[in-house]
Design a protein around this motif. Sequence first.
Motif, mmCIF file in Angstrom:
data_model
loop_
_atom_site.group_PDB
_atom_site.id
_atom_site.type_symbol
_atom_site.label_atom_id
_atom_site.label_comp_id
_atom_site.label_asym_id
_atom_site.label_seq_id
_atom_site.Cartn_x
_atom_site.Cartn_y
_atom_site.Cartn_z
ATOM 1 N N ALA A 187 -5.882 -16.011 5.339
ATOM 2 C CA ALA A 187 -4.752 -15.636 6.205
ATOM 3 C C ALA A 187 -5.260 -15.424 7.618
ATOM 4 C CB ALA A 187 -4.114 -14.354 5.678
ATOM 5 N N ASN A 208 -15.403 2.901 9.352
ATOM 6 C CA ASN A 208 -14.609 3.864 10.100
ATOM 7 C C ASN A 208 -13.498 4.513 9.298
ATOM 8 O OD1 ASN A 208 -15.286 4.146 13.090
ATOM 9 N ND2 ASN A 208 -15.578 1.970 12.640
ATOM 10 N N SER A 213 -3.350 4.326 9.913
ATOM 11 C CA SER A 213 -4.701 4.447 10.433
ATOM 12 C C SER A 213 -5.310 3.126 10.858
ATOM 13 C CB SER A 213 -5.591 5.098 9.386
ATOM 14 O OG SER A 213 -5.657 4.263 8.263
ATOM 15 N N GLY A 214 -5.105 2.100 10.059
ATOM 16 C CA GLY A 214 -5.701 0.820 10.387
ATOM 17 C C GLY A 214 -7.213 0.911 10.396
ATOM 18 N N LEU A 215 -7.829 -0.080 10.967
ATOM 19 C CA LEU A 215 -9.271 -0.091 11.022
ATOM 20 C C LEU A 215 -9.708 0.271 12.422
ATOM 21 C CD1 LEU A 215 -9.921 -3.332 9.015
ATOM 22 C CD2 LEU A 215 -9.931 -0.988 8.209
ATOM 23 N N SER A 216 -10.663 1.133 12.496
ATOM 24 C CA SER A 216 -11.085 1.575 13.815
ATOM 25 C C SER A 216 -12.082 0.606 14.399
ATOM 26 C CB SER A 216 -11.722 2.948 13.740
ATOM 27 O OG SER A 216 -12.201 3.285 15.013
ATOM 28 N N THR A 245 -7.725 7.284 3.598
ATOM 29 C CA THR A 245 -8.049 6.443 2.453
ATOM 30 C C THR A 245 -7.901 4.996 2.884
ATOM 31 O OG1 THR A 245 -7.241 8.062 0.878
ATOM 32 C CG2 THR A 245 -7.367 5.799 0.105
ATOM 33 N N ARG A 246 -8.853 4.200 2.505
ATOM 34 C CA ARG A 246 -8.750 2.791 2.852
ATOM 35 C C ARG A 246 -9.219 1.945 1.683
ATOM 36 N NH1 ARG A 246 -10.593 2.888 8.410
ATOM 37 N NH2 ARG A 246 -8.582 3.816 8.797
ATOM 38 N N ASN A 248 -0.863 7.201 5.389
ATOM 39 C CA ASN A 248 -2.003 7.294 6.301
ATOM 40 C C ASN A 248 -2.805 6.006 6.377
ATOM 41 O OD1 ASN A 248 -3.213 7.442 3.837
ATOM 42 N ND2 ASN A 248 -4.440 9.262 4.261
ATOM 43 N N GLU A 249 -2.752 5.228 5.300
ATOM 44 C CA GLU A 249 -3.479 3.967 5.345
ATOM 45 C C GLU A 249 -2.802 3.011 6.307
ATOM 46 O OE1 GLU A 249 -5.476 3.154 1.119
ATOM 47 O OE2 GLU A 249 -3.315 3.457 1.122
ATOM 48 N N ALA A 308 -9.929 -9.324 0.574
ATOM 49 C CA ALA A 308 -8.794 -8.424 0.637
ATOM 50 C C ALA A 308 -7.596 -9.100 0.002
ATOM 51 C CB ALA A 308 -8.480 -8.088 2.077
ATOM 52 N N SER A 353 -11.050 -7.742 8.170
ATOM 53 C CA SER A 353 -11.196 -7.319 6.774
ATOM 54 C C SER A 353 -10.155 -7.915 5.844
ATOM 55 C CB SER A 353 -11.132 -5.789 6.677
ATOM 56 O OG SER A 353 -12.174 -5.242 7.440
ATOM 57 N N GLY A 354 -9.334 -8.807 6.369
ATOM 58 C CA GLY A 354 -8.260 -9.359 5.550
ATOM 59 C C GLY A 354 -8.686 -10.567 4.740
ATOM 60 N N SER A 355 -7.703 -11.194 4.126
ATOM 61 C CA SER A 355 -7.957 -12.388 3.338
ATOM 62 C C SER A 355 -8.536 -13.492 4.210
ATOM 63 C CB SER A 355 -6.645 -12.882 2.719
ATOM 64 O OG SER A 355 -6.787 -14.230 2.315
ATOM 65 N N LYS A 403 -2.975 -3.485 8.285
ATOM 66 C CA LYS A 403 -3.695 -2.789 7.229
ATOM 67 C C LYS A 403 -5.157 -3.187 7.216
ATOM 68 C CE LYS A 403 0.276 -3.043 4.258
ATOM 69 N NZ LYS A 403 0.832 -3.895 3.207
ATOM 70 N N PHE A 404 -5.396 -4.464 7.480
ATOM 71 C CA PHE A 404 -6.763 -4.959 7.359
ATOM 72 C C PHE A 404 -7.382 -5.349 8.696
ATOM 73 C CE2 PHE A 404 -4.804 -5.722 3.204
ATOM 74 C CZ PHE A 404 -5.679 -5.014 2.415
ATOM 75 N N ALA A 433 -2.858 -17.857 2.311
ATOM 76 C CA ALA A 433 -3.417 -16.660 1.671
ATOM 77 C C ALA A 433 -2.652 -16.318 0.393
ATOM 78 C CB ALA A 433 -3.396 -15.488 2.633
ATOM 79 N N MET A 466 0.839 -1.200 0.000
ATOM 80 C CA MET A 466 0.000 0.000 0.000
ATOM 81 C C MET A 466 0.873 1.248 0.000
ATOM 82 S SD MET A 466 -3.314 0.416 2.324
ATOM 83 C CE MET A 466 -3.716 -1.279 1.941
ATOM 84 N N SER A 467 0.437 2.243 -0.694
ATOM 85 C CA SER A 467 1.333 3.374 -0.891
ATOM 86 C C SER A 467 1.187 4.451 0.177
ATOM 87 C CB SER A 467 1.079 3.985 -2.267
ATOM 88 O OG SER A 467 -0.312 4.215 -2.421
ATOM 89 N N GLU A 468 -0.035 4.779 0.537
ATOM 90 C CA GLU A 468 -0.208 5.925 1.420
ATOM 91 C C GLU A 468 0.182 5.623 2.852
ATOM 92 O OE1 GLU A 468 -2.878 6.665 -1.971
ATOM 93 O OE2 GLU A 468 -2.256 4.980 -0.757
#
Lengths: 430, 375
Positions: free
Chosen positions: A119, B81, A9-12, B87-88, A5-6, B19, A114-116, A109-110, B369, A1-3
Amino acid sequence: MSEQNEITSGLSRRKLIGAAGIGALAVGAGGGYAVGRQSDEPTAGVPDPDAKPVPFEGAHQAGIVTPAQDRLYFVTLDMTSEERVDLISLLKDWTEASRQMTQGNDVGKFGAVSGSPFAPPEDTGEALGLPPSGLTITVGFGRSLFVDAKGKARFGLEGKLPERLKDLPAFSGDDLDPALCDGDLAIQACANDPQVAVHAVRNLVRIAFGRASVRYSQMGFGRTSSTSSAQVTARNMLGFKDGTANIKVEDNKDVEDFVWVPKEDGPDWLVGGSYLVSRKINMRIEIWDREPLEGQENIIGRAKGSGGPLSGGDEFAKIDFKKKNDRGAPVIDMKSHVRLAHPDFNKGAKLLRRGYNFVDGSDGLGQLSAGLFFIAYQRDPEKQFVQVQHSLAGSQNDLLNEYIVHVGSGLFACPPGVGRKGYWGEGLFA
Amino acid sequence: MKPLATLSVLTIAALSLTACADDPKSSSGGLTVSASDSTCEVSKTDLKAGPSTFKVTNKGSKVTEFYVYADGDRIMGEVENVGPGLTRNLVVDLPKGTYEGACKPGMVGDGIRQKITVTGEAAKKLSDSQQLKAAATSYERYVNSQTVALIAKTEEFVTAVKEGDVTEAKRLYPIARTYWERIEPVAEKFGDLDPLTDGREADAKAEKRDFTGWHRIEKQLWVDNNTEGMAPYADDLLANVKKIVALGKDAPLTALELAQGSKGLLDEVATSKITGEEDEFSHTDLWDFKANIEGSEAAIAALRPVLEKQDPALVKELDAKFKALDDDLDQYQDDSGDWTFYDKLTKAQVKRLSDLVAAVSEPISRVAAVVAESA
Ligand SMILES: [Cu+2]
């Protein structure tokens, strides 16, 4: 992932806390019983005090002068890798994950869900849906991280060992179990919800697999010292208020004088940091509970109810060590805990204490395995913790020693805080 | 032996990834979703079937969410969220059909919606991949090589037991089991046979069945130091081993199963070997320990071409961690190939092994995965 902030930030996991709270709290307003006591206007929801995260970034690590949360999960680890790159990457990964978790986000990240599907989730998930709960994560470095048993430098940290990061001396009466002492790295996670604190440590330990392995861990509850004047003084397992005379975050001068490592103390990488002393103190609870009230108060030197000194006055009254009773003996026993631990008898030494009660179940004989997991922060362990502990230790000193025994010990140098981009201990590798 | 949970969930026809890794190749290009407090703009609403990546950016002031709904508001994927300025990514695998994308500023209500149409072929099937087929075939060859030796060594062991040769039977027990433990994921596919051959006494008791298999004979050999009454158990063991081998040939593991199997073998080490409870009478656990690790390494070797292509960093990590574990294990094997009895290890030595196993287990848990994403 490039940004960036992503990644950060992770997932809240803070879902709908505000919205749900308003609906729930408005119920009941306007009902017949409420007349005269409540306005007809639905009140705005009371914000959940645990929803607001403790800032992660700053000159100092959070979790030292942060008002003590209710719960502790403490762990020490040893590096299983001898590679410098592994230590650096571990500290970076820990910083990143802690940045996420303390702000109420999942790790990775996920995150947890929200991940695979093939995994394992990046985040273990047991804090999903829970607010940040005041979570702070504080790390410290043990002497063994810098030098091995033969005094040879590890991880290329030649010249980085702080002079003050010595092994603590032996104290009279100690019964230390090596399995509960020391470690290369320490993590103190404090939160108002034990689930959140355990989640944080569990994820950090998991991240460390292959680089570091756990030596021991300790859960604590019921903060036994207040670190802010906004907090009431908590009680320890002996039933006494603990930490009345503790350094409070509001005492700017004390914090500067006694907690943070200043430039002149050095080393450079530790400026803005602090030294953490941990002691696991077992209490002989059942014996204590058979001690008459007068005896208990005499041992401590304070009244059990009010917490005020036996020389008179309320909890925060100045202690009069000179006051005599009608038999001419000091009202505050010469060997009482409060006297021996007092700055006046320890060359002015003060500590910032952040101890927690613990109960590790029962011991098989039906007795509580309980006590105090003592944590104190200071800028100079020798002049502060060691000074005070020498006054207290031994059967001829603190009367309390009949009821307590120190079984675990550790000293860690806690690096300063990080900014938006840095990582814990970065200065070590400069 | 180990519980049978992991493999059964993996009967997968089509992939449904929610994902992917950093740059999911198979997705329909760079799809962006621009969300504000009052708008929700999806850059493209005509999509091809298969995984798509929605890059959701919140340009508003409220926390938002993005959902992809199928008919009846069935959620196909969601990202929650998304704070202001963040960005997500949401990766969602959409078959042919019509959908709705919805932003939910403030995380409430039905959201601001728009139609998304998906056309074309369904998502590619994992089983179509030539590379994965090759991996499975390669592992099949490994299994075959092991099963030949397994049957031969089990026959020798059974003969020694039936002849009452306790010394020889004790010598052969850990050796025959080596071949068994290397290919344990194959055995574990057959839920009813595995406990009969490799079950523990406590489990047999709990399940109210006769205690049979390897460990029944182990107990007789080490506790009673004889082979009395063991002939039927020995015959039964050999028959079951042969049955498992035959069944395994008829239903070879898929690439995904063997990815899971490589992890399963390490889990096995981490649970029953580390505790020394597998060979509780003979303490020959380190033979099994090593064999499980070799089996796991063989599964990874078969998958290597796939992994090299998809995630070379993971391969490097696995190599390094396996090497560290193998190097540490080496000290417990003598020149004649015998391993230290497990009850002779110190607590510190066991902890070290446990740490090293955990160090391989974490990266290995990501293999499945990566394999799934390779389709
Ligand atoms: Cu087994």
